[in-house]
Write a protein that holds these residues in place. Structure first.
Motif, PDB file in Angstrom:
ATOM      1  N   GLY A  12       0.881  -1.229  -0.115  1.00 21.43           N
ATOM      2  CA  GLY A  12      -0.084   0.002  -0.013  1.00 21.43           C
ATOM      3  C   GLY A  12       0.870   1.394   0.005  1.00 21.43           C
ATOM      4  O   GLY A  12       0.561   2.225  -0.739  1.00 21.43           O
ATOM      5  N   ALA A  13       2.043   1.334   0.718  1.00 21.45           N
ATOM      6  CA  ALA A  13       2.958   2.531   0.833  1.00 21.45           C
ATOM      7  C   ALA A  13       3.546   2.531  -0.522  1.00 21.45           C
ATOM      8  O   ALA A  13       3.616   3.797  -1.126  1.00 21.45           O
ATOM      9  N   ALA A  16       0.975   3.975  -2.898  1.00 26.92           N
ATOM     10  CA  ALA A  16       0.757   5.336  -2.657  1.00 26.92           C
ATOM     11  C   ALA A  16       1.935   6.347  -3.030  1.00 26.92           C
ATOM     12  O   ALA A  16       1.946   7.512  -3.641  1.00 26.92           O
ATOM     13  N   TRP A  20       1.845   9.240  -5.947  1.00 30.61           N
ATOM     14  CA  TRP A  20       2.254  10.576  -5.624  1.00 30.61           C
ATOM     15  C   TRP A  20       3.332  11.065  -6.723  1.00 30.61           C
ATOM     16  O   TRP A  20       3.202  12.173  -7.230  1.00 30.61           O
TER      17      TRP A  20
END
Length: 79
Positions: A12-13, A16, A20
């Motif tokens: 998930g990181a 993300a 970004w």
């Protein structure tokens, strides 16, 4: 179970962070204005392309799994 949770958090990181970076690069190249100036024909073509490509991929993968599970991919010993 704890390992799976850590893997999900790490993925998930990474997701993300990649979103970004993609948005940052897109807006730094003045691409943000171009996407919103697309006509409805462009949006229709983009949407149909994504939907039909996804449907084709899902259909082909379903055929692969069906073929594998029904024995069509097994070797014929009589040949």
């Amino acid at each position: 179970m704890k390992g799976i949770l850590i893997a999900i958090l790490v993925m998930g990181a990474l997701l993300a962070a990649s979103v970004w970076v993609s948005v940052s690069v897109w807006t730094s190249m003045d691409g943000g204005e171009i996407a919103f100036s697309m006509s409805w024909h462009g949006w229709l073509a983009l949407t149909l392309g994504v939907v039909l490509t996804t449907a084709l991929g899902i259909g082909l993968m379903a055929l692969v799994f069906h073929s594998s599970r029904s024995g069509h991919d097994d070797l014929d010993d009589d040949a």
